[in-house]
Scaffold this motif. Structure first.
Motif, PDB file in Angstrom:
ATOM      1  N   TYR A 159      -5.537  35.933 -22.081  1.00  0.00           N
ATOM      2  CA  TYR A 159      -6.912  36.258 -21.725  1.00  0.00           C
ATOM      3  C   TYR A 159      -6.979  37.439 -20.771  1.00  0.00           C
ATOM      4  O   TYR A 159      -7.851  38.302 -20.878  1.00  0.00           O
ATOM      5  N   THR A 169     -14.168  38.475 -13.533  1.00  0.00           N
ATOM      6  CA  THR A 169     -14.147  37.063 -13.171  1.00  0.00           C
ATOM      7  C   THR A 169     -13.003  36.365 -13.890  1.00  0.00           C
ATOM      8  O   THR A 169     -12.237  35.608 -13.284  1.00  0.00           O
ATOM      9  N   ALA A 170     -12.934  36.652 -15.186  1.00  0.00           N
ATOM     10  CA  ALA A 170     -11.899  36.001 -15.977  1.00  0.00           C
ATOM     11  C   ALA A 170     -10.515  36.409 -15.487  1.00  0.00           C
ATOM     12  O   ALA A 170      -9.650  35.557 -15.245  1.00  0.00           O
ATOM     13  N   THR A 173     -18.026  40.390 -15.466  1.00  0.00           N
ATOM     14  CA  THR A 173     -17.626  39.329 -16.377  1.00  0.00           C
ATOM     15  C   THR A 173     -16.128  39.348 -16.675  1.00  0.00           C
ATOM     16  O   THR A 173     -15.444  38.356 -16.407  1.00  0.00           O
ATOM     17  N   GLU A 214      -9.114  40.803 -21.699  1.00  0.00           N
ATOM     18  CA  GLU A 214     -10.208  41.284 -20.873  1.00  0.00           C
ATOM     19  C   GLU A 214      -9.913  42.663 -20.302  1.00  0.00           C
ATOM     20  O   GLU A 214     -10.810  43.489 -20.143  1.00  0.00           O
ATOM     21  N   TYR A 261      -7.932  33.807 -13.772  1.00  0.00           N
ATOM     22  CA  TYR A 261      -6.659  33.463 -14.394  1.00  0.00           C
ATOM     23  C   TYR A 261      -5.489  33.833 -13.500  1.00  0.00           C
ATOM     24  O   TYR A 261      -4.497  33.105 -13.407  1.00  0.00           O
ATOM     25  N   ARG A 308     -19.434  40.729 -27.905  1.00  0.00           N
ATOM     26  CA  ARG A 308     -18.326  40.657 -26.968  1.00  0.00           C
ATOM     27  C   ARG A 308     -17.074  40.156 -27.653  1.00  0.00           C
ATOM     28  O   ARG A 308     -15.971  40.599 -27.372  1.00  0.00           O
ATOM     29  N   THR A 329      -5.189  31.301 -10.850  1.00  0.00           N
ATOM     30  CA  THR A 329      -4.648  30.069 -11.413  1.00  0.00           C
ATOM     31  C   THR A 329      -3.150  30.188 -11.644  1.00  0.00           C
ATOM     32  O   THR A 329      -2.379  29.291 -11.289  1.00  0.00           O
ATOM     33  N   LEU A 360      -9.527  25.014 -17.530  1.00  0.00           N
ATOM     34  CA  LEU A 360      -8.118  24.859 -17.173  1.00  0.00           C
ATOM     35  C   LEU A 360      -7.970  24.344 -15.754  1.00  0.00           C
ATOM     36  O   LEU A 360      -7.229  23.390 -15.485  1.00  0.00           O
ATOM     37  N   ASN A 361      -8.715  24.966 -14.854  1.00  0.00           N
ATOM     38  CA  ASN A 361      -8.622  24.549 -13.461  1.00  0.00           C
ATOM     39  C   ASN A 361      -9.194  23.158 -13.231  1.00  0.00           C
ATOM     40  O   ASN A 361      -8.687  22.379 -12.430  1.00  0.00           O
ATOM     41  N   SER A 410     -22.802  37.340 -27.563  1.00  0.00           N
ATOM     42  CA  SER A 410     -21.520  36.650 -27.763  1.00  0.00           C
ATOM     43  C   SER A 410     -20.770  37.230 -28.944  1.00  0.00           C
ATOM     44  O   SER A 410     -19.558  37.399 -28.894  1.00  0.00           O
ATOM     45  N   ASP A 451     -20.943  31.389 -22.266  1.00  0.00           N
ATOM     46  CA  ASP A 451     -20.667  32.029 -23.554  1.00  0.00           C
ATOM     47  C   ASP A 451     -19.473  32.982 -23.511  1.00  0.00           C
ATOM     48  O   ASP A 451     -19.025  33.485 -24.531  1.00  0.00           O
ATOM     49  N   GLU A 452     -18.969  33.260 -22.319  1.00  0.00           N
ATOM     50  CA  GLU A 452     -17.765  34.082 -22.232  1.00  0.00           C
ATOM     51  C   GLU A 452     -16.556  33.182 -22.363  1.00  0.00           C
ATOM     52  O   GLU A 452     -16.257  32.396 -21.467  1.00  0.00           O
ATOM     53  N   GLU A 453     -15.863  33.268 -23.486  1.00  0.00           N
ATOM     54  CA  GLU A 453     -14.751  32.361 -23.761  1.00  0.00           C
ATOM     55  C   GLU A 453     -13.701  32.382 -22.665  1.00  0.00           C
ATOM     56  O   GLU A 453     -13.258  31.335 -22.191  1.00  0.00           O
ATOM     57  N   ALA A 454     -13.340  33.586 -22.230  1.00  0.00           N
ATOM     58  CA  ALA A 454     -12.278  33.701 -21.231  1.00  0.00           C
ATOM     59  C   ALA A 454     -12.605  32.926 -19.967  1.00  0.00           C
ATOM     60  O   ALA A 454     -11.773  32.181 -19.438  1.00  0.00           O
ATOM     61  N   ILE A 455     -13.862  33.099 -19.495  1.00  0.00           N
ATOM     62  CA  ILE A 455     -14.245  32.423 -18.255  1.00  0.00           C
ATOM     63  C   ILE A 455     -14.340  30.919 -18.461  1.00  0.00           C
ATOM     64  O   ILE A 455     -13.879  30.117 -17.640  1.00  0.00           O
ATOM     65  N   GLU A 462      -1.591  31.258 -22.499  1.00  0.00           N
ATOM     66  CA  GLU A 462      -3.005  31.448 -22.783  1.00  0.00           C
ATOM     67  C   GLU A 462      -3.669  32.253 -21.669  1.00  0.00           C
ATOM     68  O   GLU A 462      -4.456  33.169 -21.930  1.00  0.00           O
ATOM     69  N   LYS A 484     -12.802  29.016 -20.538  1.00  0.00           N
ATOM     70  CA  LYS A 484     -11.481  28.410 -20.618  1.00  0.00           C
ATOM     71  C   LYS A 484     -10.770  28.397 -19.276  1.00  0.00           C
ATOM     72  O   LYS A 484     -10.024  27.472 -18.947  1.00  0.00           O
ATOM     73  N   MET A 485     -11.026  29.416 -18.472  1.00  0.00           N
ATOM     74  CA  MET A 485     -10.380  29.465 -17.170  1.00  0.00           C
ATOM     75  C   MET A 485     -10.879  28.334 -16.283  1.00  0.00           C
ATOM     76  O   MET A 485     -10.097  27.667 -15.595  1.00  0.00           O
TER      77      MET A 485
END
Lengths: 220, 463
Positions: B291, B266-267, B263, B295, B271, B423, B274, A20-21, B420, A10-14, B287, A16-17
């Motif tokens: 992000y 992690t993002a 949380t 965050e 990223y 956040r 990546t 992507l990978n 959700s 449910d965390e969009e950022a994660i 993108e 999508k990450m």
């Protein structure tokens, strides 16, 4: 055929990450952000080779969703911030294939995904990069239809780069993965082998040296 | 020095002083009594001599017409003891006195006898006064009784060795001291044993405190006594309970905090990894960077609120001043104007110049938070009411509402009913926790009324 992977986070950022990978590693990734939604969607489309589930989800939590996944024989890797042993045991006992804790190393996730797919025999046995085909069962490498004989180490190196194409991997990681974590040799060995690969397969332009990071096989 | 040792020492010293004083008094009384008895005995012996002399004279020698002094001499010589002395007083014509020795069995001369100062013997039963004195002669103690016979013609002395009195008194003193010492030692031993038992409870208390200090917060001390130490034990347990509760709350808080931090981390880390290692298109790079930026903003807002929570919790300086409802509400309206407009929500203000005594900045924070939550819960075009009445402020919305079972949880740090959604709008679940803390510190009672689908009302009662 690419492997299809479902991501429920449910965390969009994660989410999508990860997607992507996965895309970079040649997987097809689908994102859903609600547990109930995900369970319902399985009725219409359940042809996934693997599901990556967060445990704390709105609608239906990861453990419940796991049960749904089992109905369709979709292997599950849990993704969560909960480090307590209790949750880990519950997850694995419940039938998940693996359990990874946030924050995680993306490469680690990819390797674990690979392992699960291999175990389930869903992993693609033929890797295709550019004009090269690698048959993982027979350990053979073809370029433009012609077989190119490679030494064992060269083959291993090529496979890792191909599996993680477009992602840079450090020399140290490569050594650890191929020669084992106790290898005391020089990282120059890697450089030498990379050189041979480039030559034998004409990949001088595609195996790129990324300074301060490592080597990357690009197909773009 | 240990308390127990101190108590024993003090008791010992007090006991010794008390027994010393008592024994001294008793010893003195005994000494007096013994001396008196010795004097009395001496007097009895004197009286015996006196009677012996006077009785016989009456009977025999008077009839025969013998001389008194001859008679006296004869009588005393026939007794022949070394205690008696008899002198005949002779007054010559000039009036000066002289003595003629009739009998002296002692080692003393009349000269010596005369020198001493005598006191009355109160128990004397003769017509003539009888005196006594106690003297030390050649390191022995004597009582000397003096009396007279036949119109003071004869002076009689009787000596009695009373050295035994001194000996007995010394022996008595010795025994007294010995007994006191023995009892003192026994008292020390018994007192020590008793105290050891009494102090065990304190010792346990002390050990328990140590355990708790080392981190075993669930440890309690067993206390069955009802006295002061028992009360101390009970209070100690109460304190341990409070400490355990606090640490539990803290652990929970830290747990939640860590989770909320992991949380976004992690993002961000994912990223970044990546971006560093993967071959991405420009779009994908953008993108990823976006992000990371978002965050980071989230972490920033969260840590800001957390700092505030900690600040307020440690009782920072609050300024209590008078502020009108109008002033407060205007501030809130200005701050929230942008988000109100965004969702086309109307903020209705109702007040009649009520005055509140509170910290203006903190109260503004509270109202902004409540209005913000109201906006998040409402749909486009709805209304939010901000009202003051008497010493109460109301924040009312007509949006989602809060389910009853969530009501007790929403004030907990990091708690979010709909994660959700919260956040997405950048929240971390800290707003209400902060609000609740501020209200607690400024003595405002918070009540929440809500119905799912109909709306919520936050009631702030200023005490």
């Amino acid at each position: 055929m690419r492997n299809r992977i479902l991501i429920v986070e449910d965390e969009e950022a994660i989410a999508k990450m990860i997607s992507l990978n996965l895309k970079l590693a040649d997987y097809d990734a689908t994102i859903l952000m609600d547990g109930k939604e995900a369970a319902d969607s399985l009725l219409m489309d359940n042809q996934y080779d693997l599901a990556i589930l967060d445990i704390m989800l709105p609608g239906m939590d990861g453990f419940e969703l796991l049960e749904e996944m089992k109905k369709y024989n979709i292997p599950v890797i849990f993704l969560t911030a909960k480090t307590d042993i209790g949750s880990k045991i519950q997850g694995l006992r419940g039938g998940a294939e693996d359990y990874i804790v946030k924050p995680f190393d993306v490469l680690e996730l990819l390797v674990r995904i690979e392992k699960v797919l291999e175990r389930e025999n869903k992993f693609n046995h033929v890797l295709k990069v550019l004009d090269i085909e690698i048959n993982l069962d027979e350990h053979t490498v073809f370029k433009n239809g012609e077989e190119i004989p490679l030494k064992n180490m060269e083959y291993e190196l090529l496979v890792i780069l191909a599996k993680n194409k477009n992602i840079a991997i450090s020399r140290e990681k490569l050594i650890s993965m191929i020669w084992g974590p106790n290898f005391s040799g020089e990282t120059r060995t890697v450089d030498v082998h990379i050189g041979w690969l480039r030559k034998k397969l004409g990949l001088s332009n595609h195996i790129k040296t990324i300074s301060k990071v490592g080597y990357r096989l690009e197909d773009k | 020095m240990k308390l127990r040792t101190r108590i024993i020492w003090i008791n010992c010293i007090l006991f010794l002083i008390a027994s010393f004083v008592t024994e001294l008094v008793i010893w003195c009384i005994t000494a007096d009594s013994k001396r008196e008895a010795a004097v009395l005995r001496g007097y009895e012996e004197y009286h015996e001599m006196f009677s012996y002399l006077s009785d016989n004279y009456e009977r025999q020698f008077k009839e025969d017409g013998h001389n008194l002094s001859v008679y006296m001499e004869y009588m005393l010589k026939s007794r022949n003891n070394d205690y008696d002395v008899c002198y005949e007083l002779q007054n010559d014509k000039e009036g000066s006195e002289s003595y003629r020795e009739i009998y002296n069995g002692t080692i003393l001369t009349i000269g010596q006898l005369k020198k001493y100062s005598y006191q009355n013997v109160k128990e004397a039963q003769t017509e003539y006064p009888v005196h006594y004195t106690i003297e030390t002669i050649k390191s022995r103690r004597y009582v000397i009784i003096r009396g007279s016979m036949y119109n003071n013609e004869f002076e009689l002395y009787h000596i009695r060795d009373i050295t035994y009195v001194k000996d007995e008194l010394i022996e008595l003193a010795f025994i007294m001291v010995l007994v006191a010492a023995v009892v003192a030692v026994m008292a020390i031993i018994i007192l020590n044993m008793i105290l050891k038992r009494e102090f065990k409870a304190l010792h346990n208390l002390s050990k328990s405190a140590e355990l708790i200090a080392e981190g075993e917060y669930s440890h309690r001390v067993e206390m069955t006594r009802k006295d002061e130490i028992g009360i101390l034990g009970d209070n100690f347990n109460k304190m341990a309970e409070a400490v355990e509760k606090r640490t539990e709350n803290l652990t929970l808080f830290m747990g939640n905090l860590t989770h909320e931090l992991k949380t976004p981390m992690t993002a961000i880390s994912g990223y970044a990894q990546t971006l560093l290692s993967a071959n991405l298109s420009e779009e994908e790079k953008q993108e990823a960077l976006m992000y990371i930026y978002k965050e980071c903003g989230r972490i920033e807002r969260m840590s800001e609120k957390m700092l505030k929570l900690l600040e307020i919790d440690s009782s920072m300086d609050m300024e209590f001043k008078e502020v009108t409802a109008g002033e407060l509400f205007d501030d809130v309206e200005v701050i929230c104007s942008a988000i109100l407009e965004n969702k086309s929500i109307t903020l209705t203000i109702r007040e009649q110049g009520e005055v509140f005594v509170t910290d203006r900045d903190l109260m503004t924070d509270v109202l902004v938070n409540l209005v913000d939550n109201a906006i998040k819960a409402s749909e486009k075009g709805q209304t939010i009411i901000l009202m003051a009445e008497g010493q109460t402020i109301y924040v009312q919305d007509f949006g989602k509402g809060i389910p009853e079972e969530e009501l007790e949880n929403i004030l907990e740090p990091f708690y979010m009913i709909d994660k959700s959604r919260s956040r997405k709008s950048g929240g971390a679940g800290l707003g209400l926790a902060l609000t609740a803390l501020i209200l607690e510190k400024t003595n405002v009672v918070l009540n929440i009324e809500s119905e799912v689908g109909k709306g919520s009302r936050f009631i702030l009662q200023f005490v």
